[in-house]
Design an enzyme around this catalytic site. Structure first.
Site, PDB file in Angstrom:
ATOM      1  CB  SER A  14    -103.095 -46.163  28.121  1.00 14.63           C
ATOM      2  OG  SER A  14    -104.422 -46.424  28.537  1.00 14.63           O
ATOM      3  CG  HIS A  39    -100.614 -49.647  29.055  1.00 13.31           C
ATOM      4  ND1 HIS A  39     -99.697 -50.314  29.841  1.00 13.31           N
ATOM      5  CD2 HIS A  39    -101.619 -49.282  29.887  1.00 13.31           C
ATOM      6  CE1 HIS A  39    -100.121 -50.345  31.090  1.00 13.31           C
ATOM      7  NE2 HIS A  39    -101.303 -49.729  31.150  1.00 13.31           N
ATOM      8  CG  ASP A  41    -105.020 -49.419  31.025  1.00 10.71           C
ATOM      9  OD1 ASP A  41    -104.155 -49.831  31.822  1.00 10.71           O
ATOM     10  OD2 ASP A  41    -104.896 -48.367  30.367  1.00 10.71           O
ATOM     11  CG  MET A  43    -109.695 -51.422  34.124  1.00 10.73           C
ATOM     12  SD  MET A  43    -110.342 -49.748  34.109  1.00 10.73           S
ATOM     13  CE  MET A  43    -108.817 -48.842  33.850  1.00 10.73           C
ATOM     14  CG  HIS A  72    -102.122 -52.275  33.856  1.00 12.53           C
ATOM     15  ND1 HIS A  72    -102.309 -50.921  34.095  1.00 12.53           N
ATOM     16  CD2 HIS A  72    -102.000 -52.855  35.084  1.00 12.53           C
ATOM     17  CE1 HIS A  72    -102.311 -50.700  35.390  1.00 12.53           C
ATOM     18  NE2 HIS A  72    -102.136 -51.854  36.012  1.00 12.53           N
ATOM     19  CG  MET A  74    -105.511 -52.257  36.641  1.00 12.12           C
ATOM     20  SD  MET A  74    -105.924 -50.653  35.951  1.00 12.12           S
ATOM     21  CE  MET A  74    -105.771 -51.037  34.209  1.00 12.12           C
ATOM     22  CG  MET A 143    -100.559 -48.363  39.335  1.00 12.90           C
ATOM     23  SD  MET A 143    -100.902 -48.358  37.563  1.00 12.90           S
ATOM     24  CE  MET A 143    -102.112 -47.052  37.404  1.00 12.90           C
ATOM     25  N   GLY A 148    -107.911 -47.292  37.542  1.00 16.37           N
ATOM     26  CA  GLY A 148    -109.350 -47.373  37.279  1.00 16.37           C
ATOM     27  C   GLY A 148    -109.808 -46.429  36.178  1.00 16.37           C
ATOM     28  N   GLY A 150    -108.687 -43.089  33.242  1.00 17.61           N
ATOM     29  CA  GLY A 150    -107.687 -42.271  32.578  1.00 17.61           C
ATOM     30  C   GLY A 150    -107.835 -40.816  33.004  1.00 17.61           C
ATOM     31  CG  ASP A 178    -100.563 -46.861  33.773  1.00 16.91           C
ATOM     32  OD1 ASP A 178    -101.087 -45.885  33.203  1.00 16.91           O
ATOM     33  OD2 ASP A 178    -101.085 -48.001  33.786  1.00 16.91           O
ATOM     34  N   GLY A 180    -101.108 -40.077  34.355  1.00 11.81           N
ATOM     35  CA  GLY A 180    -100.779 -38.647  34.300  1.00 11.81           C
ATOM     36  C   GLY A 180     -99.478 -38.316  33.602  1.00 11.81           C
ATOM     37  N   GLY A 200    -102.177 -42.089  28.154  1.00 13.11           N
ATOM     38  CA  GLY A 200    -103.511 -42.241  27.576  1.00 13.11           C
ATOM     39  C   GLY A 200    -104.062 -40.909  27.125  1.00 13.11           C
TER      40      GLY A 200
HETATM   41  C1  DX5 Z   1    -105.346 -46.259  34.835  1.00 12.69           C
HETATM   42  C2  DX5 Z   1    -104.724 -47.007  33.701  1.00 12.69           C
HETATM   43  C3  DX5 Z   1    -103.883 -46.172  32.844  1.00 12.69           C
HETATM   44  C4  DX5 Z   1    -104.568 -45.019  32.202  1.00 12.69           C
HETATM   45  C5  DX5 Z   1    -103.558 -43.929  32.046  1.00 12.69           C
HETATM   46  O1  DX5 Z   1    -106.031 -47.136  35.640  1.00 12.69           O
HETATM   47  O2  DX5 Z   1    -103.932 -48.076  34.195  1.00 12.69           O
HETATM   48  O3  DX5 Z   1    -103.142 -46.929  31.910  1.00 12.69           O
HETATM   49  O4  DX5 Z   1    -105.163 -45.289  30.953  1.00 12.69           O
HETATM   50  O5  DX5 Z   1    -104.222 -42.839  31.557  1.00 12.69           O
HETATM   51  P1  DX5 Z   1    -103.616 -41.376  31.599  1.00 12.69           P
HETATM   52  O6  DX5 Z   1    -102.372 -41.387  30.789  1.00 12.69           O
HETATM   53  O7  DX5 Z   1    -104.715 -40.570  30.986  1.00 12.69           O
HETATM   54  O8  DX5 Z   1    -103.378 -41.020  33.039  1.00 12.69           O
HETATM   55 ZN    ZN Z   2    -102.505 -49.080  32.771  1.00  9.28          ZN
END
Ligand code: DX5
Ligand code: ZN
Length: 221
Positions: A14, A39, A41, A43, A72, A74, A143, A148, A150, A178, A180, A200
């Site tokens: 990501s 990936h 993201d 938003m 993705h 959001m 999720m 929102g 990383g 997605d 952590g 990410g």
């Molecule tokens: C969160 C995103 C993720 C995020 C994951 O809202 O959808 O894709 O970037 O980041 P990590 O891997 O750092 O949790």
């Molecule tokens: Zn994502």
């Protein structure tokens, strides 16, 4: 560029944690590390309390990469923005079930537009919400953080939903996780039935991206 068939473990970096001033370079780096999917993201500052990028950025990145663009969304109105993201070069589009009034129609629309379709559920959303439509998707996104941002902490209870979703969709549909994901959490979600690992912070916070990707992959396999 198509989503690889289900059955292989894939890491989907990501770029939310990448250097946004050097996005093309960052994508080139992960591409040379051998990943197949990136990936993205998206938003809107409305469905989630953050704003990232829109179709113009995706379109510019498309010129620099042959990776599968896994978008993705959001955003509160995925139906309205499906076409602009396809035009920008998305290959796979995931929408959130929490804001989609007619998910069956949106899946059909995405397929007609020539991309694969994914449905996503937030940590507090029960599996029942996607039970009927999941089999018509190409990938289900689970999720394991509140969307929102990383670099948040993995939520183990949310990951448990993967087992039920795998029973519902069978082996032919990808399950992506997605939030952590790192070498410690990857084996947990794979043991539940996930095969697509979004990561990410655990990749882009490391200087050596190839080593970071390989660490997740070897832990997962
Ligand atoms: C969160 C995103 C993720 C995020 C994951 O809202 O959808 O894709 O970037 O980041 P990590 O891997 O750092 O949790
Ligand atoms: Zn994502």
């Amino acid at each position: 560029m198509r989503l690889p068939k289900a059955g292989t473990i894939e890491v989907a970096p990501s770029i939310l944690s990448a250097d946004f001033a050097r996005l093309a370079d960052e994508i080139t780096q992960i591409e040379s590390a051998g990943v197949k999917i990136v990936h993205l993201d998206i938003m809107d500052g409305h469905f989630v309390p953050n704003i990232s990028m829109g179709p113009p950025v995706v379109a510019k990145l498309r010129k620099y990469s042959t990776l599968v663009f896994d978008c993705h969304l959001m955003i509160t109105d995925p139906d309205k923005y499906a076409q602009p993201f396809v035009d920008a070069g998305a290959n796979h589009i995931t929408f959130h079930i929490e804001v989609t009034k007619k998910p069956e129609q949106l899946i059909e629309k995405l397929h007609k537009l020539g991309v694969t379709a994914g449905v996503c559920l937030n940590p507090e959303t029960p599996v029942e919400a996607i039970e009927k439509i999941a089999p018509f998707c190409d990938m289900v996104l689970v999720m394991t953080v509140h969307p929102g941002f990383g670099a948040q902490k993995f939520m183990p209870e949310s990951a448990k939903k993967i087992t039920t979703i795998r029973k519902i969709v069978g082996p032919g549909i990808r399950i992506e996780v997605d939030g952590g994901i790192d070498p410690k959490t990857a084996p947990i979600v794979v043991s539940y039935g996930a095969d697509t690992l979004v990561a990410g912070n655990s990749i882009f916070a490391q200087h050596d991206r190839l080593a970071a990707i390989n660490a997740i992959l070897s832990a997962a396999r």
